[in-house]
Structures are given as C-alpha cells and as structure tokens.
Design a protein around this motif. Sequence first.
Motif, PDB file in Angstrom:
ATOM      1  N   ASN A   8       0.827  -1.201   0.000  1.00 46.58           N
ATOM      2  CA  ASN A   8       0.000   0.000   0.000  1.00 46.58           C
ATOM      3  C   ASN A   8       0.866   1.257   0.000  1.00 46.58           C
ATOM      4  O   ASN A   8       0.568   2.238  -0.705  1.00 46.58           O
ATOM      5  CB  ASN A   8      -0.920  -0.002   1.222  1.00 46.58           C
TER       6      ASN A   8
ATOM      7  N   ASP B  91       2.206   1.805  -3.418  1.00 45.72           N
ATOM      8  CA  ASP B  91       1.160   2.355  -4.291  1.00 45.72           C
ATOM      9  C   ASP B  91       0.993   3.861  -4.076  1.00 45.72           C
ATOM     10  O   ASP B  91       0.893   4.638  -5.037  1.00 45.72           O
ATOM     11  CB  ASP B  91      -0.175   1.659  -4.024  1.00 45.72           C
ATOM     12  N   ILE B  92       0.960   4.264  -2.815  1.00 51.29           N
ATOM     13  CA  ILE B  92       0.772   5.684  -2.488  1.00 51.29           C
ATOM     14  C   ILE B  92       1.943   6.515  -3.024  1.00 51.29           C
ATOM     15  O   ILE B  92       1.754   7.567  -3.642  1.00 51.29           O
ATOM     16  CB  ILE B  92       0.651   5.862  -0.961  1.00 51.29           C
ATOM     17  N   CYS B  93       3.164   6.021  -2.800  1.00 52.94           N
ATOM     18  CA  CYS B  93       4.355   6.770  -3.218  1.00 52.94           C
ATOM     19  C   CYS B  93       4.485   6.810  -4.737  1.00 52.94           C
ATOM     20  O   CYS B  93       4.880   7.844  -5.305  1.00 52.94           O
ATOM     21  CB  CYS B  93       5.600   6.156  -2.591  1.00 52.94           C
TER      22      CYS B  93
ATOM     23  N   LYS C 156       2.049   6.780  -6.871  1.00 50.28           N
ATOM     24  CA  LYS C 156       1.045   7.742  -7.339  1.00 50.28           C
ATOM     25  C   LYS C 156       1.561   9.173  -7.184  1.00 50.28           C
ATOM     26  O   LYS C 156       1.381  10.018  -8.079  1.00 50.28           O
ATOM     27  CB  LYS C 156      -0.255   7.555  -6.571  1.00 50.28           C
ATOM     28  N   LYS C 157       2.214   9.465  -6.067  1.00 50.97           N
ATOM     29  CA  LYS C 157       2.745  10.809  -5.845  1.00 50.97           C
ATOM     30  C   LYS C 157       3.835  11.144  -6.854  1.00 50.97           C
ATOM     31  O   LYS C 157       3.935  12.287  -7.328  1.00 50.97           O
ATOM     32  CB  LYS C 157       3.277  10.934  -4.418  1.00 50.97           C
TER      33      LYS C 157
ATOM     34  N   GLU D  33       7.803   7.187   4.221  1.00 50.41           N
ATOM     35  CA  GLU D  33       7.336   7.541   2.889  1.00 50.41           C
ATOM     36  C   GLU D  33       8.457   8.204   2.091  1.00 50.41           C
ATOM     37  O   GLU D  33       8.615   7.945   0.891  1.00 50.41           O
ATOM     38  CB  GLU D  33       6.130   8.475   2.992  1.00 50.41           C
TER      39      GLU D  33
END
Length: 214
Positions: free
Chosen positions: A29, A32-34, A36-37, A99
């Motif tokens: 997860n 995925d978040i990183c 996307k950024k 992150e």
Amino acid sequence: MIKLEKLSRQECLRYLGGKNLSVTPQIENLLDICEKKIFETASVKYLYKEIPVDSPVLHHGNDIEEHLKGCEKAVVMCATLGAGIDRLIRVSQITDMSEAVVIDSLASVAIEQVCNQVDMIVSSLYPGEYLTFRFSCGYGDYPIDLQGEFLRILDAPRKIGLCTNKSSLLTPTKSVTAVMGISKNPIEKRKRGCAVCNMRENCKFRKAGLRCDI
C-alpha cells in the motif's frame, strides 16, 4: 515524449536494501501511495545530441577510452524527473520518513526507466548500427566534474533546467547524464560493474550483498 509507466517494485526493494524483505500488504500500500505521488509530481525531460567520438570531453581516463573503442560516433544524453521530485522528498522527510525513503527509491527506479526509454529512442535513429550501454561521469576513472560539460553541450540548463552544483552533482538530483558509443560493427562486450566502479569501497549495494546493475 516519455511517460512514466508502472515502476518496478523489485528494483525499488533493491534500492531499499530489501534482499530478503517481505512485501506485506502495508508495504504494498505504501508503494502504491508513493508511486502515485511520483506520477503526479514528476516532470520528465530529456535531451540527446550526437558528438564526434574524438570530442575532448570523451577523452579523460582509460575507462571511457575503452568503452568507446571501435565507435565512430557518440551520443551524449541527459534526463531528469524535475525539481518537483526533490521538493516531494524534502516535504516527506518532514512529515513521514518512511514515505520519504520509499519515494526516494521509487524515484531512482523512475529515472532509470526514463533513461532506458531514451536508449530506445536513440537506438531507433541509428538502424543497423550498434550502441554501447550508457556510461556516466563518475563511473570508473571518468571524472564526475565533466557533467557540467555534458550539460553545456546539450544546453540543458536553459532547455530543461538541469544544472550542477559546486560538487558537480546534478540538480534536480533525480537526473542522469551519460554517453553512448555508436558503431557500424558489433561491439565487444565491455567490463561493467563493481570491478571498475570508483564507488565500490563505499557502495551500499555491495555491503548488502547486492549489485546496482550499472
């Protein structure tokens, strides 16, 4: 135009030093978040230019001479993810260090994937000819302070905002300069890797039992 595609999770874990890292749902997860950024922030730019193989910038040290042996032409290139990625990493270092580390590693994967696409673009311009792999300033005995000369040849500061600092490091940081040789004949496979790398004594990959694949 180069567009960032799915970033290699395996490569990211290698940058993180995760030889035996188990990818839990939480880590997946976070990846995925990183990712996307990075896709939302990166501004991919690149330049390339053919130069004579006898250009003075290509004759500093034995390793670059060996690398370009048998080549009739050379192409210098640069690529960057843009200053936004540097800002993203700095902000993440303040708000969420985990992150920040993942973003940094994924950004390293991203610039490598961009360079691979530049390789294919350049290769398509020389059908029937053979290209060496990318050879960057600071590799082997090829001086890192020549990066500024590469950028001058490419007019990179004006065209894409890619510069060097007083230590000859690239800014933005997630950037690359390199040269590729071009030959009409098949190119003998050159030595590549730890044996000729000037960072081998301090390399984090070697210490972790890994390789950087340069």
